[in-house]
Design a protein around this motif. Structure first.
Motif, mmCIF file in Angstrom:
data_model
loop_
_atom_site.group_PDB
_atom_site.id
_atom_site.type_symbol
_atom_site.label_atom_id
_atom_site.label_comp_id
_atom_site.label_asym_id
_atom_site.label_seq_id
_atom_site.Cartn_x
_atom_site.Cartn_y
_atom_site.Cartn_z
ATOM 1 N N GLY A 87 0.826 -1.191 0.000
ATOM 2 C CA GLY A 87 0.000 0.000 0.000
ATOM 3 C C GLY A 87 0.865 1.246 0.000
ATOM 4 O O GLY A 87 2.048 1.205 0.350
ATOM 5 N N ILE A 88 0.275 2.361 -0.384
ATOM 6 C CA ILE A 88 0.999 3.627 -0.377
ATOM 7 C C ILE A 88 1.347 3.999 1.062
ATOM 8 O O ILE A 88 0.603 3.687 1.992
ATOM 9 C CB ILE A 88 0.147 4.727 -1.052
ATOM 10 N N THR A 89 2.475 4.647 1.238
ATOM 11 C CA THR A 89 2.907 5.084 2.565
ATOM 12 C C THR A 89 1.785 5.817 3.290
ATOM 13 O O THR A 89 1.136 6.683 2.720
ATOM 14 C CB THR A 89 4.132 6.022 2.433
ATOM 15 N N ARG A 90 1.538 5.422 4.549
ATOM 16 C CA ARG A 90 0.513 5.990 5.426
ATOM 17 C C ARG A 90 -0.889 5.447 5.146
ATOM 18 O O ARG A 90 -1.886 6.049 5.525
ATOM 19 C CB ARG A 90 0.481 7.532 5.358
ATOM 20 N N SER A 91 -0.972 4.279 4.514
ATOM 21 C CA SER A 91 -2.287 3.715 4.189
ATOM 22 C C SER A 91 -2.790 2.709 5.225
ATOM 23 O O SER A 91 -3.923 2.248 5.134
ATOM 24 C CB SER A 91 -2.249 3.047 2.802
ATOM 25 N N GLY A 92 -1.956 2.342 6.212
ATOM 26 C CA GLY A 92 -2.407 1.432 7.271
ATOM 27 C C GLY A 92 -1.854 0.034 7.181
ATOM 28 O O GLY A 92 -2.448 -0.909 7.707
ATOM 29 N N LYS A 93 -0.691 -0.134 6.562
ATOM 30 C CA LYS A 93 -0.119 -1.472 6.368
ATOM 31 C C LYS A 93 0.277 -2.138 7.684
ATOM 32 O O LYS A 93 0.089 -3.336 7.853
ATOM 33 C CB LYS A 93 1.095 -1.385 5.423
ATOM 34 N N PHE A 94 0.848 -1.360 8.608
ATOM 35 C CA PHE A 94 1.285 -1.960 9.875
ATOM 36 C C PHE A 94 0.086 -2.333 10.746
ATOM 37 O O PHE A 94 0.129 -3.328 11.477
ATOM 38 C CB PHE A 94 2.229 -1.009 10.610
ATOM 39 N N LEU A 95 -0.979 -1.562 10.655
ATOM 40 C CA LEU A 95 -2.216 -1.942 11.341
ATOM 41 C C LEU A 95 -2.733 -3.260 10.780
ATOM 42 O O LEU A 95 -3.090 -4.183 11.526
ATOM 43 C CB LEU A 95 -3.276 -0.850 11.159
ATOM 44 N N LEU A 96 -2.760 -3.366 9.462
ATOM 45 C CA LEU A 96 -3.196 -4.599 8.802
ATOM 46 C C LEU A 96 -2.308 -5.769 9.206
ATOM 47 O O LEU A 96 -2.803 -6.871 9.478
ATOM 48 C CB LEU A 96 -3.175 -4.403 7.289
ATOM 49 N N ALA A 97 -1.002 -5.536 9.269
ATOM 50 C CA ALA A 97 -0.068 -6.606 9.646
ATOM 51 C C ALA A 97 -0.349 -7.105 11.052
ATOM 52 O O ALA A 97 -0.309 -8.315 11.312
ATOM 53 C CB ALA A 97 1.371 -6.100 9.537
ATOM 54 N N ASN A 98 -0.654 -6.194 11.964
ATOM 55 C CA ASN A 98 -0.960 -6.607 13.336
ATOM 56 C C ASN A 98 -2.247 -7.414 13.399
ATOM 57 O O ASN A 98 -2.362 -8.366 14.170
ATOM 58 C CB ASN A 98 -1.051 -5.380 14.245
ATOM 59 N N ILE A 99 -3.223 -7.056 12.594
ATOM 60 C CA ILE A 99 -4.473 -7.817 12.545
ATOM 61 C C ILE A 99 -4.223 -9.221 11.982
ATOM 62 O O ILE A 99 -4.765 -10.214 12.484
ATOM 63 C CB ILE A 99 -5.531 -7.068 11.714
ATOM 64 N N LEU A 100 -3.365 -9.307 10.979
ATOM 65 C CA LEU A 100 -3.058 -10.611 10.383
ATOM 66 C C LEU A 100 -2.392 -11.553 11.380
ATOM 67 O O LEU A 100 -2.494 -12.777 11.246
ATOM 68 C CB LEU A 100 -2.145 -10.434 9.161
ATOM 69 N N SER A 101 -1.732 -10.998 12.393
ATOM 70 C CA SER A 101 -1.099 -11.855 13.399
ATOM 71 C C SER A 101 -2.139 -12.581 14.242
ATOM 72 O O SER A 101 -1.795 -13.483 15.013
ATOM 73 C CB SER A 101 -0.166 -11.041 14.296
ATOM 74 N N GLY A 102 -3.423 -12.207 14.088
ATOM 75 C CA GLY A 102 -4.505 -12.895 14.773
ATOM 76 C C GLY A 102 -5.067 -14.057 13.981
ATOM 77 O O GLY A 102 -6.053 -14.680 14.397
ATOM 78 N N LEU A 103 -4.466 -14.377 12.840
ATOM 79 C CA LEU A 103 -4.834 -15.562 12.066
ATOM 80 C C LEU A 103 -3.809 -16.660 12.330
ATOM 81 O O LEU A 103 -2.641 -16.370 12.616
ATOM 82 C CB LEU A 103 -4.883 -15.244 10.566
ATOM 83 N N GLU A 104 -4.221 -17.888 12.217
ATOM 84 C CA GLU A 104 -3.318 -19.010 12.468
ATOM 85 C C GLU A 104 -2.324 -19.196 11.318
ATOM 86 O O GLU A 104 -2.624 -18.872 10.169
ATOM 87 C CB GLU A 104 -4.131 -20.296 12.671
ATOM 88 N N GLU A 105 -1.148 -19.716 11.660
ATOM 89 C CA GLU A 105 -0.104 -20.064 10.683
ATOM 90 C C GLU A 105 0.325 -18.861 9.847
ATOM 91 O O GLU A 105 0.470 -18.939 8.624
ATOM 92 C CB GLU A 105 -0.576 -21.206 9.767
ATOM 93 N N ILE A 106 0.527 -17.735 10.528
ATOM 94 C CA ILE A 106 1.078 -16.539 9.902
ATOM 95 C C ILE A 106 2.321 -16.134 10.688
ATOM 96 O O ILE A 106 2.246 -15.870 11.886
ATOM 97 C CB ILE A 106 0.069 -15.362 9.913
ATOM 98 N N GLU A 107 3.457 -16.097 10.029
ATOM 99 C CA GLU A 107 4.682 -15.651 10.679
ATOM 100 C C GLU A 107 4.594 -14.141 10.965
ATOM 101 O O GLU A 107 3.779 -13.440 10.363
ATOM 102 C CB GLU A 107 5.881 -15.929 9.767
ATOM 103 N N PRO A 108 5.422 -13.623 11.857
ATOM 104 C CA PRO A 108 5.430 -12.175 12.107
ATOM 105 C C PRO A 108 5.773 -11.392 10.840
ATOM 106 O O PRO A 108 6.618 -11.815 10.045
ATOM 107 C CB PRO A 108 6.531 -12.009 13.170
ATOM 108 N N SER A 109 5.121 -10.255 10.667
ATOM 109 C CA SER A 109 5.375 -9.422 9.487
ATOM 110 C C SER A 109 6.737 -8.750 9.595
ATOM 111 O O SER A 109 7.175 -8.367 10.679
ATOM 112 C CB SER A 109 4.282 -8.360 9.347
ATOM 113 N N GLN A 110 7.377 -8.601 8.446
ATOM 114 C CA GLN A 110 8.700 -7.987 8.396
ATOM 115 C C GLN A 110 8.717 -6.851 7.379
ATOM 116 O O GLN A 110 7.867 -6.772 6.497
ATOM 117 C CB GLN A 110 9.758 -9.022 8.011
ATOM 118 N N TYR A 111 9.724 -5.992 7.536
ATOM 119 C CA TYR A 111 9.930 -4.912 6.566
ATOM 120 C C TYR A 111 11.370 -4.947 6.083
ATOM 121 O O TYR A 111 12.299 -5.079 6.885
ATOM 122 C CB TYR A 111 9.628 -3.548 7.173
ATOM 123 N N SER A 112 11.556 -4.814 4.775
ATOM 124 C CA SER A 112 12.896 -4.742 4.195
ATOM 125 C C SER A 112 12.902 -3.677 3.107
ATOM 126 O O SER A 112 12.203 -3.802 2.100
ATOM 127 C CB SER A 112 13.305 -6.094 3.595
#
Length: 317
Positions: free
Chosen positions: A25-50
């Motif tokens: 998503g474009i910068t400031r669109s809520g990607k890190f919020l989405l990543a934290n929500i995804l951590s509430g699903l099973e079999e999802i590794e922690p989100s990373q940034y590179s």
């Protein structure tokens, strides 16, 4: 040293990661919020940034890196990051960061993994479970094809947000002036001969205008350019590839959180974990009453932005 034998080429690396998940998503669109929500699903590794995963594709698109080389650099970066995450190396312990492991409900499992000396068993378990390995990428839809070419089974969740909110946030964060000036922006800028100033990759083609604008108008036209590039790229993808992309709106994610979580669960084929309720509480979701804030942002932008540019952004809204 130059390769003398022209027959020698970069070869494909065998991949460690099978299920790459891109949160785009474009910068400031809520990607890190989405990543934290995804951590509430099973079999999802922690989100990373590179940052490299974002910059390699646009350097390749301009011919500054040979494409096959770029694809293998992307594969190596993903594999290295995921291997290090698996064994507990470079975990983010910073409490205030959105990407902190303490934001993940099962963070104790990650800490325990870092203490496990039997790496071969962890690798075997990882390959058996085939969890999704999420990476957060900024403004990458316009360059998404190279990721799918490198990881054909990849899935992508693209989060979109009201363009006025994005432009306002870019302006307030100084993203109309920081390219090439702020060493902590950590983005590769471009420059033009006989011109003073530097500009981002997405301004190539209208760089003269970019360099002659103030930061507020730059923010507006930057967001407009990125949205249009993303739309153009998406329309050129095959029907099969589009099935591997889920597009969601930030506004729906924060106002109808449970409905969007169900969409995410169905798209990834992963069940919601019991910790999801805790995540929603932690993120203060769902949110209501955003309309008034949007009006205030628009009013402030009207005072500092060229009407023609703002009208173009409003049409995209």
């Amino acid at each position: 040293m130059n390769l003398i034998d022209k027959k020698i080429k970069v070869g494909p690396k065998k991949s460690f990661v099978e299920n790459l998940l891109v949160i785009e998503g474009i910068t400031r669109s809520g990607k890190f919020l989405l990543a934290n929500i995804l951590s509430g699903l099973e079999e999802i590794e922690p989100s990373q940034y590179s940052g490299l995963l974002e910059q390699i594709p646009f350097l390749a698109s301009f011919g500054l890196i040979e494409k096959q080389t770029a694809k293998q650099l992307i594969r190596c970066e993903v594999d290295m990051r995921c291997y290090e995450m698996l064994i507990g190396r470079n975990l983010n312990y910073r409490l205030s960061d959105k990407s902190s492991i303490y934001k993940i409900p099962n963070y104790k499992k990650l800490v325990a993994r870092s203490r496990n000396s039997n790496i071969e068993d962890m690798i075997s378990q990882f390959k058996k479970e085939k969890p999704y390995s999420p990476f957060i990428l900024h403004e990458s839809m316009s360059l998404i094809e190279i990721y799918f070419e490198t990881f054909p089974k990849m899935k992508c969740i693209s989060i979109q947000r009201n363009p006025i909110d994005l432009a306002y946030s870019w302006y307030k964060r100084g993203l109309g002036r920081r390219w090439g000036e702020d060493p902590l922006l950590l983005q590769i800028p471009f420059m033009k001969e006989n011109y003073k100033g530097k500009f981002p990759w997405f301004a190539i083609g209208w760089e003269d205008l970019y360099l002659n604008l103030d930061e507020a108008n730059r923010a507006v036209l930057s967001v407009k350019a990125l949205i249009e590039k993303a739309q153009e790229s998406y329309t050129q993808l095959t029907k099969e590839t589009k099935k591997q992309i889920l597009v969601i709106r930030y506004e729906n994610l924060v106002s109808n959180s449970k409905g969007e979580i169900e969409n995410l669960s169905n798209f990834l084929g992963k069940k919601t974990s019991p910790e999801m309720k805790k995540i929603l509480t932690q993120e203060d979701l769902p949110k209501i009453g955003q309309a008034a804030k949007k009006k205030e942002k628009l009013k402030e932008m009207k005072a500092v932005v060229n009407k023609e540019y703002l009208d173009e952004l409003l049409r995209l809204s």
